[in-house]
Design an enzyme around this catalytic site. Structure first.
Site, mmCIF file in Angstrom:
data_model
loop_
_atom_site.group_PDB
_atom_site.id
_atom_site.type_symbol
_atom_site.label_atom_id
_atom_site.label_comp_id
_atom_site.label_asym_id
_atom_site.label_seq_id
_atom_site.Cartn_x
_atom_site.Cartn_y
_atom_site.Cartn_z
ATOM 1 N N TRP A 1 32.585 2.124 79.964
ATOM 2 C CA TRP A 1 33.674 1.303 79.432
ATOM 3 C C TRP A 1 35.022 1.956 79.698
ATOM 4 C CZ3 TRP A 1 29.985 3.605 76.317
ATOM 5 C CH2 TRP A 1 30.423 4.631 75.480
ATOM 6 N N GLU B 1 29.672 -5.836 74.285
ATOM 7 C CA GLU B 1 30.795 -5.944 73.362
ATOM 8 C C GLU B 1 31.963 -6.762 73.888
ATOM 9 O OE1 GLU B 1 30.199 -1.666 71.123
ATOM 10 O OE2 GLU B 1 31.691 -1.764 72.717
ATOM 11 N N CYS C 1 36.377 4.901 69.676
ATOM 12 C CA CYS C 1 35.845 3.541 69.767
ATOM 13 C C CYS C 1 35.113 3.223 68.466
ATOM 14 C CB CYS C 1 34.866 3.416 70.930
ATOM 15 S SG CYS C 1 35.613 3.707 72.541
ATOM 16 N N TYR D 1 32.446 -6.071 77.995
ATOM 17 C CA TYR D 1 31.540 -5.394 78.914
ATOM 18 C C TYR D 1 30.119 -5.369 78.360
ATOM 19 C CZ TYR D 1 31.267 -1.210 75.999
ATOM 20 O OH TYR D 1 31.011 -0.340 74.973
ATOM 21 N N HIS E 1 22.052 -1.711 67.967
ATOM 22 C CA HIS E 1 22.124 -1.091 69.291
ATOM 23 C C HIS E 1 20.725 -0.710 69.769
ATOM 24 C CE1 HIS E 1 26.337 -0.818 68.037
ATOM 25 N NE2 HIS E 1 26.586 -0.878 69.334
ATOM 26 N N GLU F 1 25.043 -1.563 75.378
ATOM 27 C CA GLU F 1 26.297 -1.911 74.709
ATOM 28 C C GLU F 1 26.693 -3.272 75.261
ATOM 29 O OE1 GLU F 1 27.846 -0.999 72.236
ATOM 30 O OE2 GLU F 1 27.771 1.158 71.984
ATOM 31 N N HIS G 1 33.699 -0.311 65.657
ATOM 32 C CA HIS G 1 33.441 -1.712 65.351
ATOM 33 C C HIS G 1 34.202 -2.116 64.094
ATOM 34 C CE1 HIS G 1 29.874 -0.034 67.384
ATOM 35 N NE2 HIS G 1 29.904 -1.180 68.048
ATOM 36 N N HIS H 1 28.626 -8.385 70.302
ATOM 37 C CA HIS H 1 29.301 -8.109 69.037
ATOM 38 C C HIS H 1 30.726 -7.619 69.282
ATOM 39 C CE1 HIS H 1 27.300 -4.297 70.182
ATOM 40 N NE2 HIS H 1 28.358 -3.709 69.638
ATOM 41 N N GLU I 1 36.857 9.928 63.089
ATOM 42 C CA GLU I 1 36.362 10.638 64.269
ATOM 43 C C GLU I 1 37.192 11.860 64.637
ATOM 44 O OE1 GLU I 1 35.340 8.313 67.710
ATOM 45 O OE2 GLU I 1 34.607 6.650 66.480
#
Length: 183
Positions: free
Chosen positions: A162, A117, A68, A105, A26, A115, A70, A33, A88
């Site tokens: 997003w 993604e 959110c 986005y 990032h 970002e 990955h 990604h 989280e």
């Protein structure tokens, strides 16, 4: 987290082309990604909105949808969502449902971090008490979805980009999910 996270790099067709350590990935030139975005609801149909911790690299302190993250190599998106929900906000989830499977986005935060993604969007119901991780979430609110959607439309600058785009593209599916989880 106890393990070092990576992002799965992909080409424009979504084909895996490699991996990179999450924080190294990032930058102001972030490669495309895989990611995911999830909207969590309680049994009253309210949506969990979280405020990103100030220690986050991108969009620190910004209000966003619930969780959110990955997916990691060898992990399905669904497994990754469950893992990040536990990490989280300390919850178990049920009824994990795709809301916008093809969402993608690219946005630049005020510090210049990009970002970029392919980020399928999911909704899920929380089935255990919240226990937020302060390294990830500095604040949270349970919000009626219709009120949240109005706020996103009226003040998009107050939320993650997003989240605004996801809501604009999938509001009817989110409303349907929220209505269906009400006890």
């Amino acid at each position: 987290m106890s393990i070092q996270e990576h992002v799965i790099l992909v080409n424009d067709q979504g084909e895996v082309v490699g991996t990179q350590e999450k924080y190294a990935a990032h930058t102001s030139h972030t490669s495309l990604h895989l990611a995911f975005s999830s909207w969590l609801f309680n049994d009253r149909g309210q949506c969990l909105v979280t405020r990103r911790a100030l220690s986050k690299i991108a969009w620190p302190g910004v209000w966003t949808n619930s969780v959110c993250g990955h997916p990691q190599i060898g992990e399905t998106t669904e497994q990754a969502i469950a893992r990040r929900c536990r990490f989280e906000v300390g919850v178990e989830i049920a009824q994990l449902t795709p809301i916008a499977a093809d969402f993608r986005y690219c946005e630049i935060d005020p510090s210049g971090i990009v970002e970029n993604e392919i980020c399928p969007v999911f909704a899920a119901q929380i089935v255990s008490p919240l226990k937020v991780n302060p390294d990830e979430v500095m604040d949270y609110q349970w919000v009626e979805l219709t009120s949240l959607l109005r706020a996103l439309e009226a003040t998009p600058w107050a939320f993650s980009p997003w989240m605004v785009s996801e809501a604009a593209n999938a509001s009817e599916k989110l409303k349907h999910f929220a209505d269906n989880v009400k006890a």
